[in-house]
Design an enzyme around this catalytic site. Structure first.
Site, PDB file in Angstrom:
ATOM      1  N   HIS A  17       0.834  -1.207   0.000  1.00 20.53           N
ATOM      2  CA  HIS A  17       0.000   0.000   0.000  1.00 20.53           C
ATOM      3  C   HIS A  17       0.868   1.257   0.000  1.00 20.53           C
ATOM      4  O   HIS A  17       0.609   2.202  -0.752  1.00 20.53           O
ATOM      5  CB  HIS A  17      -0.898   0.056   1.246  1.00 20.53           C
ATOM      6  CG  HIS A  17      -1.949  -0.982   1.315  1.00 20.53           C
ATOM      7  ND1 HIS A  17      -2.149  -1.746   2.447  1.00 20.53           N
ATOM      8  CD2 HIS A  17      -2.883  -1.393   0.420  1.00 20.53           C
ATOM      9  CE1 HIS A  17      -3.165  -2.561   2.237  1.00 20.53           C
ATOM     10  NE2 HIS A  17      -3.621  -2.386   1.017  1.00 20.53           N
ATOM     11  N   LYS A  41     -16.368  -7.212   6.028  1.00 17.71           N
ATOM     12  CA  LYS A  41     -15.050  -7.834   6.072  1.00 17.71           C
ATOM     13  C   LYS A  41     -14.601  -8.138   7.492  1.00 17.71           C
ATOM     14  O   LYS A  41     -13.642  -8.862   7.686  1.00 17.71           O
ATOM     15  CB  LYS A  41     -13.999  -6.939   5.385  1.00 17.71           C
ATOM     16  CG  LYS A  41     -14.064  -6.983   3.877  1.00 17.71           C
ATOM     17  CD  LYS A  41     -12.853  -6.302   3.288  1.00 17.71           C
ATOM     18  CE  LYS A  41     -12.801  -6.452   1.781  1.00 17.71           C
ATOM     19  NZ  LYS A  41     -11.594  -5.844   1.214  1.00 17.71           N
ATOM     20  N   ARG A  95      -1.749  -6.282  -8.295  1.00 16.38           N
ATOM     21  CA  ARG A  95      -0.689  -7.226  -7.960  1.00 16.38           C
ATOM     22  C   ARG A  95      -0.568  -8.315  -9.012  1.00 16.38           C
ATOM     23  O   ARG A  95       0.516  -8.791  -9.296  1.00 16.38           O
ATOM     24  CB  ARG A  95      -0.960  -7.877  -6.604  1.00 16.38           C
ATOM     25  CG  ARG A  95      -0.868  -6.915  -5.445  1.00 16.38           C
ATOM     26  CD  ARG A  95      -1.312  -7.574  -4.183  1.00 16.38           C
ATOM     27  NE  ARG A  95      -2.701  -8.025  -4.343  1.00 16.38           N
ATOM     28  CZ  ARG A  95      -3.548  -8.199  -3.368  1.00 16.38           C
ATOM     29  NH1 ARG A  95      -3.172  -8.024  -2.133  1.00 16.38           N
ATOM     30  NH2 ARG A  95      -4.778  -8.592  -3.592  1.00 16.38           N
ATOM     31  N   SER A 133      -3.158  -7.743   2.720  1.00 13.31           N
ATOM     32  CA  SER A 133      -3.479  -7.579   4.145  1.00 13.31           C
ATOM     33  C   SER A 133      -4.038  -8.856   4.747  1.00 13.31           C
ATOM     34  O   SER A 133      -3.705  -9.228   5.870  1.00 13.31           O
ATOM     35  CB  SER A 133      -4.475  -6.439   4.340  1.00 13.31           C
ATOM     36  OG  SER A 133      -3.902  -5.206   4.006  1.00 13.31           O
TER      37      SER A 133
END
Length: 163
Positions: A17, A41, A95, A133
């Site tokens: 990030h 989440k 990514r 994460s």
């Protein structure tokens, strides 16, 4: 003034990030880090903790780049958040190819809602491409070493939270 919005959950903020934030700061005059209040989440860190981590980790980037970087919590549609903060650009980090497929759909929907706001993709540097994460939290939960994926301050916060 060019304003960019980099949205995410940032639970926690990772070196990946920070890499995207550093590079996005070179493209805009002000970069808003949109911190999603995504209750679905079930974040490990509270909204306030995530905002504080972002502010702490990005303070030196503001000094380095001259770009104002601010954290902004949001719970509405991404495109509405972009309008709220006056962003002309949404910054997304990629990514892998799997990220692109999801992001491609999001761009189409966002452009249908407001075609005046562009989305810019930044590829994560090779050394950060595997960092997520979710995986960082999983490794930390199992007492693994995450020091190559997060800053020392975030590593400490993870250790304190997960015991």
């Amino acid at each position: 003034m060019r304003v960019g919005l980099y949205p995410g959950t940032f639970d926690p903020i990772t070196l990946g990030h920070i890499d995207i934030i550093r590079r996005a700061a070179a493209l805009v005059d002000k970069l808003v880090i949109g911190v999603a209040i995504n209750r679905d989440k079930g974040p490990l860190f509270s909204l306030e903790e995530r905002v504080a981590m972002i502010e702490a980790e990005c303070a030196h980037l503001t000094a380095q780049t001259g770009t104002e970087i601010v954290a902004h919590p949001f719970e509405n549609l991404l495109i509405d958040c972009a309008r709220d903060v006056g962003a002309q650009i949404i910054v997304r980090g990629l990514r892998a190819v799997a990220d692109f497929e999801y992001e491609f759909q999001m761009v189409g929907m966002n452009r249908a809602l407001d075609d005046s706001i562009e989305t810019v993709f930044l590829m994560a540097e090779a050394r950060h491409q595997a960092i997520a994460s979710k995986l960082v939290k999983e490794i930390a939960r199992l007492n693994g070493d995450v020091s190559n994926f997060v800053t020392p301050r975030v590593n400490t916060a993870l250790r304190e939270r997960l015991g």
